[in-house]
Design an enzyme around this catalytic site. Structure first.
Site, short mmCIF file in Angstrom:
data_model
loop_
_atom_site.label_atom_id
_atom_site.label_comp_id
_atom_site.label_asym_id
_atom_site.label_seq_id
_atom_site.Cartn_x
_atom_site.Cartn_y
_atom_site.Cartn_z
N GLY A 1 26.76 15.62 -15.29
CA GLY A 1 27.41 14.69 -14.44
C GLY A 1 28.80 15.52 -13.41
N ASN A 2 29.36 16.38 -14.07
CA ASN A 2 30.49 17.28 -13.29
C ASN A 2 29.69 18.18 -12.24
OD1 ASN A 2 29.08 19.39 -15.09
ND2 ASN A 2 30.91 20.42 -15.20
N LYS B 1 22.10 2.26 -24.28
CA LYS B 1 22.47 3.05 -23.34
C LYS B 1 23.37 2.10 -22.38
CE LYS B 1 22.91 6.37 -20.20
NZ LYS B 1 23.67 7.81 -20.45
N LYS C 1 21.02 16.91 -25.76
CA LYS C 1 20.97 18.29 -25.16
C LYS C 1 20.43 19.11 -26.29
CE LYS C 1 25.07 17.41 -22.19
NZ LYS C 1 24.29 16.96 -21.05
P1 ADP Z 1 26.68 15.61 -19.03
O1 ADP Z 1 27.01 14.61 -17.91
O2 ADP Z 1 26.66 17.01 -18.82
O3 ADP Z 1 25.17 15.37 -19.72
P2 ADP Z 1 27.89 14.59 -21.58
O4 ADP Z 1 29.43 13.93 -21.35
O5 ADP Z 1 26.84 13.59 -21.69
O6 ADP Z 1 27.77 15.54 -20.27
O7 ADP Z 1 27.87 15.80 -22.76
C1 ADP Z 1 28.85 16.71 -22.78
C2 ADP Z 1 29.78 16.32 -23.67
O8 ADP Z 1 29.47 16.24 -24.83
C3 ADP Z 1 30.96 17.38 -23.71
O9 ADP Z 1 31.91 17.17 -22.65
C4 ADP Z 1 31.76 17.21 -25.13
O10 ADP Z 1 32.76 16.24 -25.02
C5 ADP Z 1 30.60 16.34 -25.77
N1 ADP Z 1 30.31 17.05 -27.17
C6 ADP Z 1 29.93 16.24 -28.12
N2 ADP Z 1 29.73 16.80 -29.11
C7 ADP Z 1 29.72 17.98 -28.83
C8 ADP Z 1 29.58 19.66 -29.73
N3 ADP Z 1 29.15 19.34 -30.93
N4 ADP Z 1 29.95 20.49 -28.97
C9 ADP Z 1 30.12 20.57 -27.66
N5 ADP Z 1 30.47 19.33 -26.74
C10 ADP Z 1 30.10 18.16 -27.63
MG MG Z 2 24.83 13.25 -20.66
#
Ligand code: ADP
Ligand code: MG
Length: 309
Positions: free
Chosen positions: A11-12, A125, A272
């Site tokens: 997203g960022n 979702k 991820k």
């Molecule tokens: P994107 O838009 O990149 O898919 P997400 O918000 O879906 O981003 O996923 C990234 C987020 O996952 C991070 O900002 C963090 O807050 C969260 N997160 C949850 N569990 C973990 C973990 N074990 N290690 C690192 N980040 C984590």
């Molecule tokens: Mg995501």
């Protein structure tokens, strides 16, 4: 031949947090993102880009909702296609301005899912705008939406998140890659479609996780590397606790163990890590999860979390 890398943008990379979602702000973020991608290309990688679309499709759904008495609202699959188009446009233009010698093409991408996927029985979702309880009940009655209360912020629609099975435009993508183009594909996890008994495709109201779709794409184009860029520097165990510890290199077995122990949250880090594990399991060399700003140093092994076989 150049090493192929599929880069999944979070997203960022497109919409910085805390600023209005204007075209200017999104272009500015995309331009900054393209500087990182250009560095990878200069290192000799053949880059294939995929990206999320959560905030963008949410805003399109809201526009549809607000204007429903003036213009017929579009279903989710069509809204997803719209986001692939405009995000692809922003990346094409920004990449082209950064590296004029590279030809860039976005592929509007459908991703096949199974109509029997168990996800269709339990939508998880959250998408689109927040509603009051009264509005939510009306949508449940009139449109058959599944609505849930979202942590005190209001009611939201939830849709199924089925597993990606096949990328419909795989041949088109491979042909463009063979011609050395920079391809943008499978944005927002791809437009989910199902095949009927006569082989015909149609869109479904669902959202495929963009990281799992990125893995499918990476496997389909025989990429050596999958890189998932997000807003944290690396994957952590004991996330958000005083015992939090960022991980450097991980074997598949270590990753699967931490996963079983519940270290990675569903809906954020969970998919991820799952995508990274599947990529390595399916014969990929390395999967990397890192922050956008440290992408290049992660690629050189100096940042982020690396998953190896
Ligand atoms: P994107 O838009 O990149 O898919 P997400 O918000 O879906 O981003 O996923 C990234 C987020 O996952 C991070 O900002 C963090 O807050 C969260 N997160 C949850 N569990 C973990 C973990 N074990 N290690 C690192 N980040 C984590
Ligand atoms: Mg995501």
């Amino acid at each position: 031949m150049n090493k192929r890398i599929v880069v999944a943008l979070g997203g960022n990379a497109i919409q910085p947090p805390g600023v209005p979602a204007t075209a200017e702000n999104q272009f500015a973020a995309v331009r900054a993102t393209c500087q990182h991608l250009a560095e990878m290309i200069r290192l000799g990688y053949q880059v294939i880009v995929t990206h999320g679309n959560g905030p963008q499709v949410g805003n399109i759904l809201l526009q549809n909702e607000e204007a429903r008495d003036v213009v017929p609202p579009m279903p989710l699959d069509v809204c997803g296609a719209q986001t692939q188009g405009f995000i692809g446009y922003m990346i094409q233009q920004s990449m082209g301005n950064t590296l004029p010698e590279v030809t860039v093409a976005s592929v509007v991408t459908q991703v096949e899912v199974s109509p029997l996927d168990p996800a269709f029985d339990r939508p998880t979702k959250p998408i689109g705008p927040f509603y009051t309880q009264h509005e939510a009940e009306k949508l449940e009655r009139e449109k058959d939406f599944v609505m849930v209360e979202d942590s005190g912020r209001g009611w939201r629609r939830v849709v199924p998140s089925p597993t990606p099975l096949a990328i419909v435009e795989k041949e088109a993508i491979s042909t463009l890659l063979a011609a050395n183009m920079l391809v943008i594909a499978s944005g927002g996890g791809g437009i989910p479609v199902v095949r009927d008994s006569e082989g015909r495709l149609s869109g479904v109201e669902a959202v495929i996780d963009k990281d799992l779709a990125a893995e499918k794409l990476a496997a389909d184009v025989d990429a050596q590397e999958l890189m998932i860029l997000t807003d944290v520097d690396a994957v952590a165990i004991n996330w958000g606790t005083p015992q939090q510890e960022f991980l450097g290199e991980l074997s598949l077995q270590q990753a699967r163990n931490f996963q079983r122990q519940g270290h990675f949250k569903a809906g954020s880090m969970g998919p991820k890590v799952e995508a990274a594990c599947r990529f390595v399991e399916n014969g990929g060399e390395t999967a990397i999860i890192a922050s956008l700003s440290s992408a290049l140093s992660a690629l050189q092994g100096n940042a982020g979390t690396r998953f190896v076989g």
